[in-house]
Design a protein around this motif. Structure first.
Motif, PDB file in Angstrom:
ATOM      1  N   ARG A 213      -1.826 -14.063  -4.146  1.00  0.00           N
ATOM      2  CA  ARG A 213      -2.635 -14.612  -4.720  1.00  0.00           C
ATOM      3  C   ARG A 213      -3.098 -14.407  -5.447  1.00  0.00           C
ATOM      4  N   LYS A 214      -3.679 -12.865  -5.478  1.00  0.00           N
ATOM      5  CA  LYS A 214      -4.539 -12.107  -6.747  1.00  0.00           C
ATOM      6  C   LYS A 214      -4.037 -11.127  -7.454  1.00  0.00           C
ATOM      7  N   ALA A 215      -4.598 -10.838  -8.416  1.00  0.00           N
ATOM      8  CA  ALA A 215      -3.982  -9.505  -9.301  1.00  0.00           C
ATOM      9  C   ALA A 215      -5.000  -8.559  -9.558  1.00  0.00           C
ATOM     10  N   PRO A 216      -5.289  -7.502  -8.794  1.00  0.00           N
ATOM     11  CA  PRO A 216      -3.959  -6.917  -9.122  1.00  0.00           C
ATOM     12  C   PRO A 216      -3.750  -6.634  -7.432  1.00  0.00           C
ATOM     13  N   HIS A 217      -2.326  -6.636  -7.194  1.00  0.00           N
ATOM     14  CA  HIS A 217      -1.728  -6.854  -5.348  1.00  0.00           C
ATOM     15  C   HIS A 217      -0.644  -5.627  -5.679  1.00  0.00           C
ATOM     16  N   GLU A 218      -1.643  -4.715  -4.238  1.00  0.00           N
ATOM     17  CA  GLU A 218      -1.493  -4.006  -3.664  1.00  0.00           C
ATOM     18  C   GLU A 218      -0.099  -3.886  -2.743  1.00  0.00           C
ATOM     19  N   PRO A 219       1.061  -3.986  -2.524  1.00  0.00           N
ATOM     20  CA  PRO A 219       2.418  -4.428  -1.357  1.00  0.00           C
ATOM     21  C   PRO A 219       1.907  -3.294  -0.186  1.00  0.00           C
ATOM     22  N   ASN A 220       2.008  -4.312   0.830  1.00  0.00           N
ATOM     23  CA  ASN A 220       2.048  -3.543   2.242  1.00  0.00           C
ATOM     24  C   ASN A 220       3.630  -4.367   2.853  1.00  0.00           C
ATOM     25  N   LYS A 221       3.870  -3.464   3.295  1.00  0.00           N
ATOM     26  CA  LYS A 221       5.279  -3.675   3.725  1.00  0.00           C
ATOM     27  C   LYS A 221       5.335  -3.623   5.341  1.00  0.00           C
ATOM     28  N   PHE A 222       4.518  -2.939   5.810  1.00  0.00           N
ATOM     29  CA  PHE A 222       4.326  -2.854   7.362  1.00  0.00           C
ATOM     30  C   PHE A 222       3.572  -4.648   7.535  1.00  0.00           C
ATOM     31  N   VAL A 223       2.437  -4.959   6.853  1.00  0.00           N
ATOM     32  CA  VAL A 223       2.204  -6.428   6.823  1.00  0.00           C
ATOM     33  C   VAL A 223       2.518  -7.340   6.433  1.00  0.00           C
ATOM     34  N   LEU A 351       9.465 -10.592  24.059  1.00  0.00           N
ATOM     35  CA  LEU A 351       9.321 -11.122  23.120  1.00  0.00           C
ATOM     36  C   LEU A 351       8.695 -10.841  21.777  1.00  0.00           C
ATOM     37  N   ALA A 352       6.993 -10.594  22.522  1.00  0.00           N
ATOM     38  CA  ALA A 352       6.800  -9.331  21.344  1.00  0.00           C
ATOM     39  C   ALA A 352       7.305  -8.488  21.030  1.00  0.00           C
ATOM     40  N   HIS A 353       7.778  -7.438  22.443  1.00  0.00           N
ATOM     41  CA  HIS A 353       8.338  -6.360  21.832  1.00  0.00           C
ATOM     42  C   HIS A 353       8.966  -6.491  21.040  1.00  0.00           C
ATOM     43  N   ASN A 354      10.511  -7.823  21.113  1.00  0.00           N
ATOM     44  CA  ASN A 354      11.361  -7.526  20.217  1.00  0.00           C
ATOM     45  C   ASN A 354      11.221  -7.544  18.978  1.00  0.00           C
ATOM     46  N   LEU A 355      10.392  -8.739  18.533  1.00  0.00           N
ATOM     47  CA  LEU A 355      10.051  -8.998  17.461  1.00  0.00           C
ATOM     48  C   LEU A 355       9.095  -7.753  17.045  1.00  0.00           C
ATOM     49  N   ALA A 356       8.565  -7.547  17.171  1.00  0.00           N
ATOM     50  CA  ALA A 356       7.574  -6.241  17.063  1.00  0.00           C
ATOM     51  C   ALA A 356       8.501  -5.182  16.039  1.00  0.00           C
ATOM     52  N   GLN A 357       9.773  -5.175  17.421  1.00  0.00           N
ATOM     53  CA  GLN A 357      10.831  -3.663  16.774  1.00  0.00           C
ATOM     54  C   GLN A 357      11.057  -4.225  15.740  1.00  0.00           C
ATOM     55  N   ILE A 358      11.872  -5.554  16.173  1.00  0.00           N
ATOM     56  CA  ILE A 358      12.339  -5.682  14.172  1.00  0.00           C
ATOM     57  C   ILE A 358      12.056  -5.591  13.019  1.00  0.00           C
ATOM     58  N   SER A 359      10.538  -5.543  13.265  1.00  0.00           N
ATOM     59  CA  SER A 359       9.588  -5.680  12.248  1.00  0.00           C
ATOM     60  C   SER A 359       9.457  -5.013  12.208  1.00  0.00           C
ATOM     61  N   HIS A 360       9.252  -4.100  12.547  1.00  0.00           N
ATOM     62  CA  HIS A 360       8.987  -2.224  11.983  1.00  0.00           C
ATOM     63  C   HIS A 360       9.954  -1.567  11.473  1.00  0.00           C
ATOM     64  N   TYR A 362      12.708  -2.761  10.121  1.00  0.00           N
ATOM     65  CA  TYR A 362      12.776  -3.684   8.850  1.00  0.00           C
ATOM     66  C   TYR A 362      11.604  -2.826   7.784  1.00  0.00           C
ATOM     67  N   ALA A 363      10.415  -3.113   8.204  1.00  0.00           N
ATOM     68  CA  ALA A 363       9.412  -2.429   7.216  1.00  0.00           C
ATOM     69  C   ALA A 363       9.624  -1.314   6.923  1.00  0.00           C
ATOM     70  N   GLN A 364      10.388  -0.292   7.980  1.00  0.00           N
ATOM     71  CA  GLN A 364      10.425   1.503   7.557  1.00  0.00           C
ATOM     72  C   GLN A 364      11.662   1.488   7.199  1.00  0.00           C
ATOM     73  N   GLY A 365      12.782   0.704   7.376  1.00  0.00           N
ATOM     74  CA  GLY A 365      13.655   0.891   7.077  1.00  0.00           C
ATOM     75  C   GLY A 365      14.646   1.577   7.398  1.00  0.00           C
ATOM     76  N   LYS A 366      14.647   1.892   8.276  1.00  0.00           N
ATOM     77  CA  LYS A 366      15.462   2.918   9.338  1.00  0.00           C
ATOM     78  C   LYS A 366      15.115   2.664  10.971  1.00  0.00           C
ATOM     79  N   VAL A 367      15.745   3.044  11.859  1.00  0.00           N
ATOM     80  CA  VAL A 367      16.247   3.114  13.447  1.00  0.00           C
ATOM     81  C   VAL A 367      14.307   4.170  13.797  1.00  0.00           C
ATOM     82  N   GLY A 368      13.270   3.837  13.711  1.00  0.00           N
ATOM     83  CA  GLY A 368      12.269   4.451  13.514  1.00  0.00           C
ATOM     84  C   GLY A 368      11.527   3.594  15.143  1.00  0.00           C
TER      85      GLY A 368
END
Length: 368
Positions: A213-223, A351-360, A362-368
């Motif tokens: 919504r604003k510039a400058p914008h710094e992306p945060n892939k984990f968030v 459910l929270a664990h599984n969705l957080a595992q997938i999100s992490h 996806y953000a990290q780009g590997k099975v970490g």
């Protein structure tokens, strides 16, 4: 200042909804507990043989069919009471109140704050072996080292040093401002959350997007990726209508509100050597524990943040607390009812664990 929440919106004062924890830590009011146990019925039932019906002994008169039974004398009904004077008449009882109208949970409460925390961790063994089945890994949750995510509604964030760079992505979609406050990093990430209201849309098409919504914008892939996956799951599981109603509280006084998310980390996630030296304190555990909570990261002479992590899994704790807070805020899981159903609580944690595992991942780009 714009980044200060002010007295009317203080995440640290969790008013309506107490803090709930993902990861097994006991919070002040919410902790998965044992399921309710039905009280035992005191006493024992009387055996049927002891209470069996016994026919009444008939009299000689009742056995004689040729004798006409005697008719009982029924007195006439009493006369009705005289009417009361007009001044003494009793008014009729009022009609029963109508049943309460259904409400979406907490949707109209602008002051509700949901906070969920997740612990940091110390990896003892199996850091790489655990990535291949069936090898185990040994991890310990860190006491007093937690990441906290708080969610509520508040007016959209404004700043004089940034420029609004656009509106929602699709004019046909519904949208709401979304602000991520990170006071320890001295940042506010502002977005438009846009989503389709069409429940029959092709699953291959995008139905939810985040737009800076604003510039400058710094992306945060984990968030950002945790938000996209969690909110996409919530829209799909709740349905577009219920998802939309939860995002637009009713009592907003006609003004637009934003979904506001505040991220805070305990001090143990980052090195506090500079903070101890600035206060003239020795580098001891007791002095470290006495520091005020949620200290901001220091800056160098150029104003750049100096972030020295301690290796306690801050990114995973951030993602887990963010996912757990979103699921709880939308009512998709219940992990904090003190007398609730333990099976339902465990399902919410899973459910929270599984969705957080997938999100992490996806953000990290590997099975970490």
């Amino acid at each position: 200042e714009d980044d200060d929440f002010g007295e009317d919106f203080d995440f640290d004062e969790e008013e309506e909804e107490p803090c709930s924890d993902v990861g097994g830590k006991t919070s002040e009011t919410e902790n998965p507990s044992l399921s309710e146990i039905e009280p035992a019925v005191s006493g024992a039932s009387t055996p049927a043989t002891e209470t069996a019906y016994q026919p009444k002994e008939t009299t000689k008169l009742e056995q004689q069919d040729d004798i006409e039974p005697q008719k009982a004398h029924v007195p006439p009904p009493p006369p009705p009471p005289p009417p009361l004077p007009p001044s003494l008449k009793i008014p009729p009882p009022p009609p029963p109140p109508p049943p309460p109208l259904p409400q979406t949970p907490d949707a109209s409460d602008m002051g509700t704050i949901i906070t969920v925390s997740a612990p940091g961790k110390a990896l003892v063994a199996g850091g790489y072996l655990v990535l291949e089945q069936p090898n185990p890994g040994l991890v310990l949750a860190a006491s007093g080292c937690r990441f906290h995510t708080s969610i509520t509604f508040r007016p959209p964030h404004t700043s004089q040093v940034s420029t609004v760079i656009g509106a929602s992505i699709n004019a046909a979609w519904s949208s709401i401002p979304l602000d991520i406050y990170s006071p320890q990093f001295d940042k506010v990430f502002s977005y438009y959350l846009s989503y389709s209201m069409n429940g029959d849309q092709n699953v291959q098409e995008s139905v939810l997007e985040l737009q800076p919504r604003k510039a400058p914008h710094e992306p945060n892939k984990f968030v950002e990726r945790s938000l996209l996956l969690s909110l996409g799951y919530l829209r799909q599981s709740l349905g577009p209508k219920a998802f939309h109603e939860r995002l637009h509280p009713m009592n907003s006084n006609g003004g637009r509100v934003a979904l506001a998310i505040k991220l805070r980390a305990d001090n143990d996630f980052y090195s506090q050597i500079a903070a101890l030296k600035d206060r003239g304190l020795d580098l001891t555990p007791s002095n470290l524990a006495a520091l005020e909570p949620f200290l901001p990261c220091p800056k160098d002479a150029t104003g750049k943040l100096v972030v020295n992590k301690t290796g306690m899994g801050s990114s995973a704790a951030l993602v887990t607390s963010l996912v757990g807070a979103l699921l709880t805020f939308f009512g998709a899981i219940s992990i904090s009812e003190p007398t609730g159903d333990v099976v339902k609580q465990q399902e919410g944690l899973r459910l929270a664990h599984n969705l957080a595992q997938i999100s992490h991942c996806y953000a990290q780009g590997k099975v970490g």
